[in-house]
Design a protein around this motif. Structure first.
Motif, PDB file in Angstrom:
ATOM      1  N   ASP A  24       0.830  -1.200   0.000  1.00  0.00           N
ATOM      2  CA  ASP A  24       0.000   0.000   0.000  1.00  0.00           C
ATOM      3  C   ASP A  24       0.865   1.252   0.000  1.00  0.00           C
ATOM      4  N   ALA A  25       1.575   1.458  -1.096  1.00  0.00           N
ATOM      5  CA  ALA A  25       2.431   2.629  -1.259  1.00  0.00           C
ATOM      6  C   ALA A  25       2.645   2.841  -2.756  1.00  0.00           C
ATOM      7  N   SER A  32      12.331   3.111  -4.586  1.00  0.00           N
ATOM      8  CA  SER A  32      13.464   3.788  -3.947  1.00  0.00           C
ATOM      9  C   SER A  32      14.085   2.922  -2.847  1.00  0.00           C
ATOM     10  N   ILE A  33      13.321   2.016  -2.277  1.00  0.00           N
ATOM     11  CA  ILE A  33      13.835   1.099  -1.257  1.00  0.00           C
ATOM     12  C   ILE A  33      14.387  -0.173  -1.895  1.00  0.00           C
ATOM     13  N   ILE A  34      13.629  -0.779  -2.792  1.00  0.00           N
ATOM     14  CA  ILE A  34      14.011  -2.051  -3.407  1.00  0.00           C
ATOM     15  C   ILE A  34      15.294  -1.923  -4.232  1.00  0.00           C
ATOM     16  N   ARG A  35      15.481  -0.827  -4.922  1.00  0.00           N
ATOM     17  CA  ARG A  35      16.614  -0.678  -5.841  1.00  0.00           C
ATOM     18  C   ARG A  35      17.959  -0.522  -5.127  1.00  0.00           C
ATOM     19  N   GLN A  36      17.958  -0.444  -3.819  1.00  0.00           N
ATOM     20  CA  GLN A  36      19.181  -0.263  -3.047  1.00  0.00           C
ATOM     21  C   GLN A  36      19.924  -1.599  -2.901  1.00  0.00           C
ATOM     22  N   PHE A  37      20.685  -1.952  -3.905  1.00  0.00           N
ATOM     23  CA  PHE A  37      21.463  -3.193  -3.878  1.00  0.00           C
ATOM     24  C   PHE A  37      22.405  -3.213  -2.682  1.00  0.00           C
ATOM     25  N   ALA A  42      16.971  -3.364   4.241  1.00  0.00           N
ATOM     26  CA  ALA A  42      15.854  -2.423   4.350  1.00  0.00           C
ATOM     27  C   ALA A  42      14.526  -3.099   4.012  1.00  0.00           C
ATOM     28  N   TYR A  43      14.566  -4.181   3.223  1.00  0.00           N
ATOM     29  CA  TYR A  43      13.322  -4.863   2.858  1.00  0.00           C
ATOM     30  C   TYR A  43      13.395  -6.383   2.969  1.00  0.00           C
ATOM     31  N   LYS A  44      14.561  -6.953   3.191  1.00  0.00           N
ATOM     32  CA  LYS A  44      14.695  -8.407   3.354  1.00  0.00           C
ATOM     33  C   LYS A  44      14.990  -8.700   4.821  1.00  0.00           C
ATOM     34  N   GLN A  45      14.043  -9.300   5.502  1.00  0.00           N
ATOM     35  CA  GLN A  45      14.161  -9.516   6.939  1.00  0.00           C
ATOM     36  C   GLN A  45      15.235 -10.529   7.322  1.00  0.00           C
ATOM     37  N   PHE A  46      15.651 -11.394   6.406  1.00  0.00           N
ATOM     38  CA  PHE A  46      16.639 -12.426   6.733  1.00  0.00           C
ATOM     39  C   PHE A  46      18.079 -11.933   6.600  1.00  0.00           C
ATOM     40  N   VAL A  47      18.272 -10.703   6.168  1.00  0.00           N
ATOM     41  CA  VAL A  47      19.618 -10.147   5.990  1.00  0.00           C
ATOM     42  C   VAL A  47      20.033  -9.395   7.248  1.00  0.00           C
ATOM     43  N   LYS A  48      21.149  -9.823   7.820  1.00  0.00           N
ATOM     44  CA  LYS A  48      21.694  -9.165   9.016  1.00  0.00           C
ATOM     45  C   LYS A  48      22.513  -7.940   8.620  1.00  0.00           C
ATOM     46  N   VAL A  90      12.967  -2.896 -12.698  1.00  0.00           N
ATOM     47  CA  VAL A  90      13.402  -4.294 -12.669  1.00  0.00           C
ATOM     48  C   VAL A  90      14.816  -4.356 -12.109  1.00  0.00           C
ATOM     49  N   MET A  91      15.043  -5.311 -11.204  1.00  0.00           N
ATOM     50  CA  MET A  91      16.385  -5.588 -10.685  1.00  0.00           C
ATOM     51  C   MET A  91      16.617  -7.093 -10.793  1.00  0.00           C
ATOM     52  N   MET A  92      17.792  -7.460 -11.320  1.00  0.00           N
ATOM     53  CA  MET A  92      18.163  -8.869 -11.453  1.00  0.00           C
ATOM     54  C   MET A  92      19.480  -9.105 -10.719  1.00  0.00           C
TER      55      MET A  92
END
Length: 142
Positions: A24-25, A32-37, A42-48, A90-92
């Motif tokens: 819902d955004a 702007s959040i997802i593209r931050q390689f 910031a968006y993947k909870q399993f990443v320390k 798109v990000m791959m």
């Protein structure tokens, strides 16, 4: 776009998956959040944590090493940014190393705007797909 990124023809030794989420955004905010390689936590909870090993962390060819939260099948993963398309959203990413059993792993994330009504605002569909080669290492881990 769906058929371009999400309808691969799998060989007998490959597996794939897709996940679709609605957020819902508005799309520009989500992108702007997802593209931050260089900041996947910031968006993947399993990443320390994330450390850039080569490149600037924002350009194609950049490589990062992720430290994974304990309790999962791996503790670290080395990943390369293969494509970052700000026009198509798109990000791959490919996994190129780590202490897991994944081989030839590739992930594609794409964002798509969903028309919303005036009261609820705009929404974004996030589609993430992955593809990997099934190896003896993976089969024996079951």
């Amino acid at each position: 776009m769906i058929s371009k990124y999400y309808a691969p023809i799998l060989s007998p030794n490959q597996c794939g998956s897709s996940l679709i989420q609605t957020i819902d955004a508005p799309l520009p905010l989500v992108w702007s959040i997802i593209r931050q390689f260089d900041n996947p936590q910031a968006y993947k909870q399993f990443v320390k944590s994330c450390e850039i090993l080569s490149g600037n962390g924002r350009g194609i060819g950049s490589v990062r090493e992720l430290k994974i939260i304990s309790g999962l099948a791996a503790k670290r993963s080395a990943e390369r940014l293969d494509n970052l398309d700000d026009e198509s959203y798109v990000m791959m990413v490919s996994i190129i190393g780590g202490d897991h059993k994944l081989e030839n792993y590739k992930s594609t994330i794409s964002l798509h705007e969903i028309a919303g009504d005036e009261e609820k605002g705009r929404k974004t569909a996030v589609i993430e797909s992955s593809l990997a080669t099934v190896t003896e290492k993976m089969a024996s881990a079951r």
